[in-house]
Motif scaffolding. Structure first.
Motif, mmCIF file in Angstrom:
data_model
loop_
_atom_site.group_PDB
_atom_site.id
_atom_site.type_symbol
_atom_site.label_atom_id
_atom_site.label_comp_id
_atom_site.label_asym_id
_atom_site.label_seq_id
_atom_site.Cartn_x
_atom_site.Cartn_y
_atom_site.Cartn_z
ATOM 1 N N ALA A 1 1.063 -1.309 0.140
ATOM 2 C CA ALA A 1 -0.032 -0.051 -0.138
ATOM 3 C C ALA A 1 0.706 1.357 -0.200
ATOM 4 O O ALA A 1 1.851 1.332 0.852
ATOM 5 N N SER A 2 0.622 2.214 -0.834
ATOM 6 C CA SER A 2 1.441 3.321 -0.881
ATOM 7 C C SER A 2 0.357 4.564 -1.221
ATOM 8 O O SER A 2 -0.706 4.342 -1.345
ATOM 9 N N GLY A 3 0.891 5.729 -1.017
ATOM 10 C CA GLY A 3 0.203 7.047 -1.016
ATOM 11 C C GLY A 3 0.106 7.631 0.126
ATOM 12 O O GLY A 3 1.059 7.470 1.169
ATOM 13 N N SER B 1 -6.510 7.489 4.881
ATOM 14 C CA SER B 1 -5.875 8.073 4.162
ATOM 15 C C SER B 1 -6.064 9.720 4.659
ATOM 16 O O SER B 1 -6.849 10.160 5.481
ATOM 17 N N THR B 2 -4.962 10.651 4.317
ATOM 18 C CA THR B 2 -5.126 11.915 4.708
ATOM 19 C C THR B 2 -6.352 12.677 3.972
ATOM 20 O O THR B 2 -6.458 13.941 4.343
ATOM 21 N N HIS B 3 -6.784 12.234 2.826
ATOM 22 C CA HIS B 3 -7.433 12.922 1.998
ATOM 23 C C HIS B 3 -9.114 12.612 1.969
ATOM 24 O O HIS B 3 -9.960 13.128 1.852
ATOM 25 N N GLN B 4 -9.142 11.073 2.493
ATOM 26 C CA GLN B 4 -10.473 10.566 2.235
ATOM 27 C C GLN B 4 -11.089 9.785 3.488
ATOM 28 O O GLN B 4 -12.027 9.040 3.471
ATOM 29 N N GLY B 5 -10.362 10.026 4.682
ATOM 30 C CA GLY B 5 -10.630 9.287 5.795
ATOM 31 C C GLY B 5 -10.713 7.836 5.648
ATOM 32 O O GLY B 5 -9.573 7.456 5.282
ATOM 33 N N ARG B 6 -11.213 7.035 6.498
ATOM 34 C CA ARG B 6 -11.243 5.747 6.612
ATOM 35 C C ARG B 6 -12.247 5.084 5.694
ATOM 36 O O ARG B 6 -13.348 5.312 5.599
ATOM 37 N N ARG B 7 -11.628 4.022 4.728
ATOM 38 C CA ARG B 7 -12.254 3.257 3.862
ATOM 39 C C ARG B 7 -11.370 1.980 3.468
ATOM 40 O O ARG B 7 -10.440 1.901 3.766
ATOM 41 N N ALA B 8 -12.213 1.163 2.738
ATOM 42 C CA ALA B 8 -11.453 -0.052 2.158
ATOM 43 C C ALA B 8 -11.012 0.198 1.066
ATOM 44 O O ALA B 8 -11.503 0.780 0.042
ATOM 45 N N TYR B 9 -9.739 -0.076 0.682
ATOM 46 C CA TYR B 9 -8.895 -0.002 -0.628
ATOM 47 C C TYR B 9 -8.984 -1.465 -1.392
ATOM 48 O O TYR B 9 -8.536 -2.290 -0.478
ATOM 49 N N TRP B 10 -8.965 -1.984 -2.456
ATOM 50 C CA TRP B 10 -8.548 -2.930 -3.316
ATOM 51 C C TRP B 10 -7.723 -2.774 -4.208
ATOM 52 O O TRP B 10 -7.233 -1.608 -5.005
#
Length: 120
Positions: free
Chosen positions: A24-26, A101-110
């Motif tokens: 995971a990056s970003g 993330s610093t831009h979108q709060g907490r969520r799941a990524y795939w």
């Protein structure tokens, strides 16, 4: 922007092994659970193995004793060591991460998915 990049899939004979990686990056602030899912043709996506940030792990019954999930928190990376592979393990394997993330709060990524084919 957050990205999950998977690698390590391929073609292997029954009984063989593969190791999948997912990084995971970003703009990641906090990383919680990371997991591997898979989806075979004509079937629903299913959880294969999961790992919490605290170190707890869980596995699908079908892979217990054969697959091992591990992670390096400092690298935001999760691995799936797959041994004694069977033809029924053939699927596209997806990495999943629950993070802030610093831009979108907490969520799941795939991730984009990596093909694993077990065949002689």
């Amino acid at each position: 922007q957050v990205q999950l990049v998977e690698s390590g899939g391929g073609l292997v004979q029954p009984g063989g092994s593969l190791r999948l990686s997912c990084a995971a990056s970003g703009s990641i602030f906090s990383l919680y659970a990371m997991a591997w899912y898979r989806q075979a043709p004509g079937k629903q996506r299913e959880l294969v193995a999961g790992s919490t940030s605290g170190g707890s792990k869980n596995y699908a019954d079908s892979v217990k004793g054969r697959f091992t999930i591990s992670r390096i928190n400092a690298l935001n990376t999760v691995y799936l060591q797959m041994n004694s592979l069977r033809p029924e393990d053939t699927a596209v394997y997806y990495c999943n991460a629950d993070l802030v993330s610093t831009h979108q709060g907490r969520r799941a990524y795939w991730g984009q998915g990596t093909q694993v084919t077990v065949s002689s």
